[in-house]
Design a protein around this motif. Structure first.
Motif, short mmCIF file in Angstrom:
data_model
loop_
_atom_site.label_atom_id
_atom_site.label_comp_id
_atom_site.label_asym_id
_atom_site.label_seq_id
_atom_site.Cartn_x
_atom_site.Cartn_y
_atom_site.Cartn_z
N VAL A 16 17.75 -15.07 16.63
CA VAL A 16 16.64 -14.19 16.25
C VAL A 16 15.73 -13.92 17.44
CG1 VAL A 16 14.58 -13.98 14.81
CG2 VAL A 16 16.70 -14.91 13.84
N GLY A 17 15.38 -14.99 18.15
CA GLY A 17 14.48 -14.85 19.31
C GLY A 17 15.07 -13.98 20.40
N CYS A 18 16.34 -14.20 20.71
CA CYS A 18 16.99 -13.41 21.76
C CYS A 18 17.25 -11.98 21.31
CB CYS A 18 18.30 -14.08 22.19
SG CYS A 18 18.05 -15.60 23.13
N SER A 19 17.44 -11.77 20.01
CA SER A 19 17.59 -10.41 19.50
C SER A 19 16.30 -9.62 19.72
CB SER A 19 17.94 -10.43 18.00
OG SER A 19 19.20 -11.03 17.80
N TYR A 20 15.17 -10.28 19.47
CA TYR A 20 13.89 -9.62 19.72
C TYR A 20 13.70 -9.35 21.22
CZ TYR A 20 8.87 -8.83 20.11
OH TYR A 20 7.65 -8.28 20.42
N LEU A 21 14.01 -10.34 22.04
CA LEU A 21 13.86 -10.18 23.49
C LEU A 21 14.75 -9.06 24.02
CD1 LEU A 21 12.56 -11.34 26.09
CD2 LEU A 21 14.53 -12.87 26.27
N SER A 22 15.90 -8.85 23.36
CA SER A 22 16.84 -7.83 23.82
C SER A 22 16.27 -6.42 23.74
CB SER A 22 18.14 -7.91 23.01
OG SER A 22 17.94 -7.49 21.68
N LEU A 23 15.21 -6.25 22.93
CA LEU A 23 14.56 -4.94 22.85
C LEU A 23 13.89 -4.58 24.16
CD1 LEU A 23 12.93 -5.29 19.30
CD2 LEU A 23 15.06 -4.10 19.90
N TYR A 24 13.55 -5.61 24.94
CA TYR A 24 12.84 -5.39 26.20
C TYR A 24 13.71 -5.73 27.42
CZ TYR A 24 8.98 -5.44 22.88
OH TYR A 24 8.16 -5.16 21.82
#
Length: 219
Positions: A16-24
Motif C-alpha cells: 500500500v505504501g509503495c503504491s502511494y509512493l509510485s504516484l510520485y
C-alpha cells in the motif's frame, strides 16, 4: 490468520505504501518495495527457521539480494548502468537456468497458515524479471560504456558475494542458501554452475555492449 498477520507480517502495508509512493516516484517505489518486502518477510517469519536470530538477516545473504544494491546504484548513479545491468542479468538468467535445468529449489519455502505464499511467489518472480527489463530498456535509450572494466567489476561483485557473504553465512548456519550449493549436490554439478555463472557474466557484459551500440547508432 489475524489482521496484524495479514497487514504487517505479510507486508500488505508495504504494498500500500509503495503504491502511494509510485504516484510520485514510480521507479524508486518499485525498488523500495522489492527490498522492503523481502526484509519484512525474514524479520517477521524468521521464527519458522532453525536459527531465528540469524535468519532475520537472510534478506541480506542471497545473490538476488545484492540486486537491490544494483537497482539503487543505477537509480542514484545512472552512469553505473553497465555494472548494474550485468548483475541483474546474472540474477535473472542464472536463477532460471538453475531452476529449470538443474532443478534448483527454494530452501526457504515454508508452508504455514500465517504466510500468504502467493505473495511471496509473485514477489520472487517480479524480483527476478522486472528489474532487468527496466535496465534493459534504459540501456537502449542512452550511450553507456561496456568494457573490460565493467566486466571485471561484475566478476568482483560476484566473488565478493561468494567469499564475504555466502561463505561466512554457510559456515555459521550450515544453510547453503541455494539447494544446488548444498553439500549433497555432486561436485560436477557445482562446478558446472560455477562455469555457467562465469559465462553468464561475460554474456551480460557483451550483450549489454551490443544492445547499447545497436540502439544508439547515430542517425
Amino acid at each position: 490468520m489475524n489482521l496484524y498477520n495479514i497487514i504487517i507480517e505479510n507486508g500488505i502495508y508495504i504494498i500500500v505504501g509503495c503504491s502511494y509512493l509510485s504516484l510520485y516516484y514510480p521507479l524508486l517505489s518499485l525498488y523500495i518495495f522489492l527490498k522492503a518486502f523481502s526484509a519484512n518477510y525474514y524479520l517477521c517469519f524468521s521464527k519458522f527457521y532453525p536459527n531465528p536470530s540469524l535468519y532475520k538477516w537472510k534478506h541480506l545473504i542471497r545473490l538476488t539480494d545484492t540486486g537491490h544494491y544494483a537497482n539503487f546504484l543505477f537509480y542514484f548513479y545512472p552512469e553505473h548502468l553497465p555494472v548494474s545491468h550485468n548483475i541483474l542479468f546474472v540474477i535473472t538468467f542464472a536463477y532460471y537456468v538453475t531452476k529449470f535445468f538443474f532443478n534448483m529449489k527454494d530452501t526457504d519455502d515454508r508452508n504455514n497458515k500465517e504466510i500468504i505464499s502467493e505473495l511471496q511467489t509473485i514477489h520472487c518472480e517480479i524480483n527476478h524479471t522486472i528489474p532487468y527489463l527496466i535496465i534493459f530498456y534504459h540501456n537502449t535509450q542512452s550511450n553507456y560504456i561496456f568494457d573490460n572494466n565493467t566486466l571485471i567489476y561484475s566478476y568482483l561483485w560476484i566473488y565478493f558475494w561468494l567469499i564475504c557473504i555466502w561463505g561466512p553465512w554457510t559456515l555459521i548456519t550450515g544453510d547453503p542458501v541455494y539447494s544446488i550449493l548444498d553439500k549433497k549436490t555432486p561436485f560436477n554439478i557445482k562446478f558446472s554452475i560455477v562455469v555457467i555463472v562465469h559465462l553468464i557474466v561475460y554474456i551480460a557484459n557483451y550483450s549489454g555492449y551490443l544492445i547499447n551500440h545497436v540502439c544508439n547508432l547515430p542517425n
